[in-house]
Design a protein around this motif. Structure first.
Motif, PDB file in Angstrom:
ATOM      1  N   ASP A   1       0.915  -1.102  -0.027  1.00 10.65           N
ATOM      2  CA  ASP A   1       0.119   0.029  -0.113  1.00 10.65           C
ATOM      3  C   ASP A   1       1.001   1.256  -0.028  1.00 10.65           C
ATOM      4  OD1 ASP A   1      -2.448  -1.294   0.088  1.00 10.65           O
ATOM      5  OD2 ASP A   1      -2.481  -1.488   2.202  1.00 10.65           O
ATOM      6  N   GLN A   2       2.050   1.214   0.828  1.00 11.55           N
ATOM      7  CA  GLN A   2       2.729   2.454   0.954  1.00 11.55           C
ATOM      8  C   GLN A   2       3.467   2.634  -0.381  1.00 11.55           C
ATOM      9  OE1 GLN A   2       3.205   4.499   3.720  1.00 11.55           O
ATOM     10  NE2 GLN A   2       4.346   5.700   2.039  1.00 11.55           N
ATOM     11  N   LEU A   3       4.020   1.744  -1.209  1.00 13.09           N
ATOM     12  CA  LEU A   3       4.630   1.835  -2.305  1.00 13.09           C
ATOM     13  C   LEU A   3       3.811   2.494  -3.417  1.00 13.09           C
ATOM     14  CD1 LEU A   3       6.460  -1.380  -2.534  1.00 13.09           C
ATOM     15  CD2 LEU A   3       7.715   0.816  -2.039  1.00 13.09           C
ATOM     16  N   THR A   4       2.477   1.818  -3.274  1.00  8.49           N
ATOM     17  CA  THR A   4       1.606   2.443  -4.331  1.00  8.49           C
ATOM     18  C   THR A   4       1.040   3.724  -4.050  1.00  8.49           C
ATOM     19  OG1 THR A   4      -0.473   1.107  -3.566  1.00  8.49           O
ATOM     20  CG2 THR A   4       0.648  -0.125  -5.192  1.00  8.49           C
ATOM     21  N   ARG A   5       0.862   3.978  -2.884  1.00  9.64           N
ATOM     22  CA  ARG A   5       0.627   5.472  -2.405  1.00  9.64           C
ATOM     23  C   ARG A   5       1.875   6.393  -2.968  1.00  9.64           C
ATOM     24  NH1 ARG A   5      -1.631   3.214   2.209  1.00  9.64           N
ATOM     25  NH2 ARG A   5       0.408   3.746   3.352  1.00  9.64           N
ATOM     26  N   ASP A   6       2.918   5.986  -2.962  1.00  8.29           N
ATOM     27  CA  ASP A   6       3.932   6.816  -3.260  1.00  8.29           C
ATOM     28  C   ASP A   6       4.382   6.791  -4.823  1.00  8.29           C
ATOM     29  OD1 ASP A   6       4.353   7.477  -0.642  1.00  8.29           O
ATOM     30  OD2 ASP A   6       6.058   6.265  -0.267  1.00  8.29           O
ATOM     31  N   GLY A   7       3.571   6.010  -5.501  1.00 11.75           N
ATOM     32  CA  GLY A   7       3.769   6.088  -6.961  1.00 11.75           C
ATOM     33  C   GLY A   7       4.407   5.022  -7.639  1.00 11.75           C
ATOM     34  N   TRP A   8       4.913   4.203  -6.790  1.00 10.23           N
ATOM     35  CA  TRP A   8       5.825   3.223  -7.461  1.00 10.23           C
ATOM     36  C   TRP A   8       4.908   2.094  -8.348  1.00 10.23           C
ATOM     37  CZ3 TRP A   8      11.094   2.919  -6.863  1.00 10.23           C
ATOM     38  CH2 TRP A   8      11.601   3.690  -5.755  1.00 10.23           C
ATOM     39  N   THR A   9       5.667   2.248  -9.529  1.00 11.74           N
ATOM     40  CA  THR A   9       4.860   1.028 -10.468  1.00 11.74           C
ATOM     41  C   THR A   9       5.805   0.162 -11.000  1.00 11.74           C
ATOM     42  OG1 THR A   9       5.515   2.521 -12.333  1.00 11.74           O
ATOM     43  CG2 THR A   9       3.233   2.990 -11.145  1.00 11.74           C
ATOM     44  N   SER A  10       6.933  -0.039 -10.385  1.00  6.26           N
ATOM     45  CA  SER A  10       7.770  -1.119 -10.702  1.00  6.26           C
ATOM     46  C   SER A  10       8.320  -1.793  -9.544  1.00  6.26           C
ATOM     47  CB  SER A  10       9.016  -0.800 -11.603  1.00  6.26           C
ATOM     48  OG  SER A  10       9.606  -1.927 -11.960  1.00  6.26           O
ATOM     49  N   ILE A  11       8.077  -2.950  -9.071  1.00  8.63           N
ATOM     50  CA  ILE A  11       8.351  -3.418  -7.684  1.00  8.63           C
ATOM     51  C   ILE A  11       8.762  -4.765  -8.023  1.00  8.63           C
ATOM     52  CG2 ILE A  11       7.146  -4.407  -5.533  1.00  8.63           C
ATOM     53  CD1 ILE A  11       4.879  -2.138  -5.888  1.00  8.63           C
ATOM     54  N   GLU A  12      10.075  -4.870  -7.260  1.00  6.48           N
ATOM     55  CA  GLU A  12      10.581  -6.258  -7.207  1.00  6.48           C
ATOM     56  C   GLU A  12      10.303  -6.955  -5.973  1.00  6.48           C
ATOM     57  OE1 GLU A  12      14.770  -6.929  -8.744  1.00  6.48           O
ATOM     58  OE2 GLU A  12      15.256  -6.921  -6.439  1.00  6.48           O
ATOM     59  N   ILE A  13       9.868  -8.212  -6.048  1.00  3.60           N
ATOM     60  CA  ILE A  13       9.523  -9.138  -4.932  1.00  3.60           C
ATOM     61  C   ILE A  13      10.741  -9.838  -4.572  1.00  3.60           C
ATOM     62  CG2 ILE A  13       8.016 -11.005  -4.304  1.00  3.60           C
ATOM     63  CD1 ILE A  13       6.058 -10.047  -6.365  1.00  3.60           C
ATOM     64  N   MET A  14      11.071  -9.768  -3.090  1.00  5.53           N
ATOM     65  CA  MET A  14      12.093 -10.343  -2.788  1.00  5.53           C
ATOM     66  C   MET A  14      11.842 -11.783  -2.389  1.00  5.53           C
ATOM     67  SD  MET A  14      14.887  -8.665  -3.162  1.00  5.53           S
ATOM     68  CE  MET A  14      16.188  -9.431  -1.905  1.00  5.53           C
ATOM     69  N   CYS A  15      12.459 -13.073  -2.541  1.00  6.31           N
ATOM     70  CA  CYS A  15      12.159 -14.152  -2.020  1.00  6.31           C
ATOM     71  C   CYS A  15      13.229 -14.789  -0.991  1.00  6.31           C
ATOM     72  CB  CYS A  15      12.080 -15.364  -3.021  1.00  6.31           C
ATOM     73  SG  CYS A  15      10.458 -14.777  -4.073  1.00  6.31           S
ATOM     74  N   GLU A  16      13.699 -13.812  -0.163  1.00  6.35           N
ATOM     75  CA  GLU A  16      15.094 -14.006   0.663  1.00  6.35           C
ATOM     76  C   GLU A  16      14.433 -13.849   2.045  1.00  6.35           C
ATOM     77  OE1 GLU A  16      18.104 -15.534   1.090  1.00  6.35           O
ATOM     78  OE2 GLU A  16      18.374 -14.601  -0.462  1.00  6.35           O
ATOM     79  N   GLU A  17      15.221 -14.425   3.188  1.00  9.31           N
ATOM     80  CA  GLU A  17      15.010 -14.329   4.637  1.00  9.31           C
ATOM     81  C   GLU A  17      13.670 -14.474   4.947  1.00  9.31           C
ATOM     82  OE1 GLU A  17      17.576 -11.942   6.639  1.00  9.31           O
ATOM     83  OE2 GLU A  17      19.415 -12.271   5.462  1.00  9.31           O
ATOM     84  N   ARG A  18      12.772 -13.584   5.645  1.00 13.07           N
ATOM     85  CA  ARG A  18      11.500 -13.727   5.936  1.00 13.07           C
ATOM     86  C   ARG A  18      10.654 -13.437   4.980  1.00 13.07           C
ATOM     87  NH1 ARG A  18      12.225  -7.922   8.131  1.00 13.07           N
ATOM     88  NH2 ARG A  18      10.682  -6.801   6.840  1.00 13.07           N
ATOM     89  N   HIS A  19      10.939 -13.239   3.670  1.00 14.14           N
ATOM     90  CA  HIS A  19      10.036 -13.221   2.521  1.00 14.14           C
ATOM     91  C   HIS A  19       9.965 -14.497   1.796  1.00 14.14           C
ATOM     92  CE1 HIS A  19       9.976  -8.749   3.031  1.00 14.14           C
ATOM     93  NE2 HIS A  19      11.262  -8.780   3.113  1.00 14.14           N
ATOM     94  N   THR A  20      10.646 -15.501   2.133  1.00 11.38           N
ATOM     95  CA  THR A  20      10.625 -16.745   1.456  1.00 11.38           C
ATOM     96  C   THR A  20       9.231 -17.195   1.569  1.00 11.38           C
ATOM     97  OG1 THR A  20      11.473 -17.818   3.489  1.00 11.38           O
ATOM     98  CG2 THR A  20      12.959 -17.275   1.798  1.00 11.38           C
ATOM     99  N   GLU A  21       8.496 -16.907   2.527  1.00 13.33           N
ATOM    100  CA  GLU A  21       7.031 -17.553   2.647  1.00 13.33           C
ATOM    101  C   GLU A  21       6.387 -17.206   0.958  1.00 13.33           C
ATOM    102  OE1 GLU A  21       4.317 -13.722   4.093  1.00 13.33           O
ATOM    103  OE2 GLU A  21       5.709 -14.693   5.639  1.00 13.33           O
ATOM    104  N   LEU A  22       6.581 -16.385   0.559  1.00 12.05           N
ATOM    105  CA  LEU A  22       6.124 -16.082  -0.834  1.00 12.05           C
ATOM    106  C   LEU A  22       6.195 -17.554  -1.662  1.00 12.05           C
ATOM    107  CD1 LEU A  22       5.482 -13.002  -0.811  1.00 12.05           C
ATOM    108  CD2 LEU A  22       7.108 -12.839  -2.754  1.00 12.05           C
ATOM    109  N   LEU A  23       7.423 -18.245  -1.537  1.00 15.16           N
ATOM    110  CA  LEU A  23       7.339 -19.439  -2.504  1.00 15.16           C
ATOM    111  C   LEU A  23       6.144 -20.217  -2.008  1.00 15.16           C
ATOM    112  CD1 LEU A  23      11.278 -19.647  -2.124  1.00 15.16           C
ATOM    113  CD2 LEU A  23      10.117 -18.707  -4.041  1.00 15.16           C
ATOM    114  N   GLU A  24       5.667 -20.217  -0.963  1.00 13.82           N
ATOM    115  CA  GLU A  24       4.599 -21.003  -0.607  1.00 13.82           C
ATOM    116  C   GLU A  24       3.364 -20.693  -0.538  1.00 13.82           C
ATOM    117  OE1 GLU A  24       5.388 -24.081   0.207  1.00 13.82           O
ATOM    118  OE2 GLU A  24       7.636 -23.485   0.256  1.00 13.82           O
ATOM    119  N   TRP A  25       3.078 -19.461  -1.203  1.00 18.35           N
ATOM    120  CA  TRP A  25       1.774 -18.732  -1.441  1.00 18.35           C
ATOM    121  C   TRP A  25       0.932 -19.616  -2.316  1.00 18.35           C
ATOM    122  CZ3 TRP A  25       1.371 -12.736  -2.102  1.00 18.35           C
ATOM    123  CH2 TRP A  25       1.943 -12.124  -1.135  1.00 18.35           C
ATOM    124  N   SER A  26      -0.192 -19.659  -2.195  1.00 19.48           N
ATOM    125  CA  SER A  26      -1.062 -20.269  -3.022  1.00 19.48           C
ATOM    126  C   SER A  26      -1.493 -19.520  -4.331  1.00 19.48           C
ATOM    127  CB  SER A  26      -2.797 -20.420  -2.185  1.00 19.48           C
ATOM    128  OG  SER A  26      -3.262 -19.059  -2.099  1.00 19.48           O
TER     129      SER A  26
END
Length: 95
Positions: free
Chosen positions: A2-27
């Motif tokens: 939400d913060q990134l889009t509010r600030d106008g970011w339109t290109s976002i890199e998703i990290m799959c590292e450390e605590r973000h590895t949960e993304l690999l298990e998303w449905s």
């Protein structure tokens, strides 16, 4: 997000590292929601594959097999989100 889009970011890199590895298990549903947000907000995605525990340059064995499965999952996610690119690190050859 939400913060990134509010600030106008339109290109976002998703990290799959450390605590973000949960993304690999998303449905598929969770990724569908993320894709919808991206579509609504005009976001282009990229994926940053894990570094820790991944070594694409490793010889055959369980470590390499795990790395390949992790990279395949990252590529599946990237494909689903129509990502612009996937950042992967080659790793190191252990002699």
């Amino acid at each position: 997000m939400d913060q990134l889009t509010r600030d106008g970011w339109t290109s976002i890199e998703i990290m799959c590292e450390e605590r973000h590895t949960e993304l690999l298990e998303w449905s598929r549903e969770q990724f569908a929601e993320l894709k919808q947000i991206g579509s609504e907000k005009g976001i282009t995605w990229s994926i940053h594959a894990p570094i820790n525990g991944c070594n694409l340059a490793a010889d055959a064995g369980s470590g390499r097999d795990m790395t390949i499965e992790t990279m395949k999952r990252c590529l599946e996610i990237a494909s689903f989100l129509d990502s612009t690119h996937v950042v992967m690190h080659a790793g190191e050859v252990n002699v």
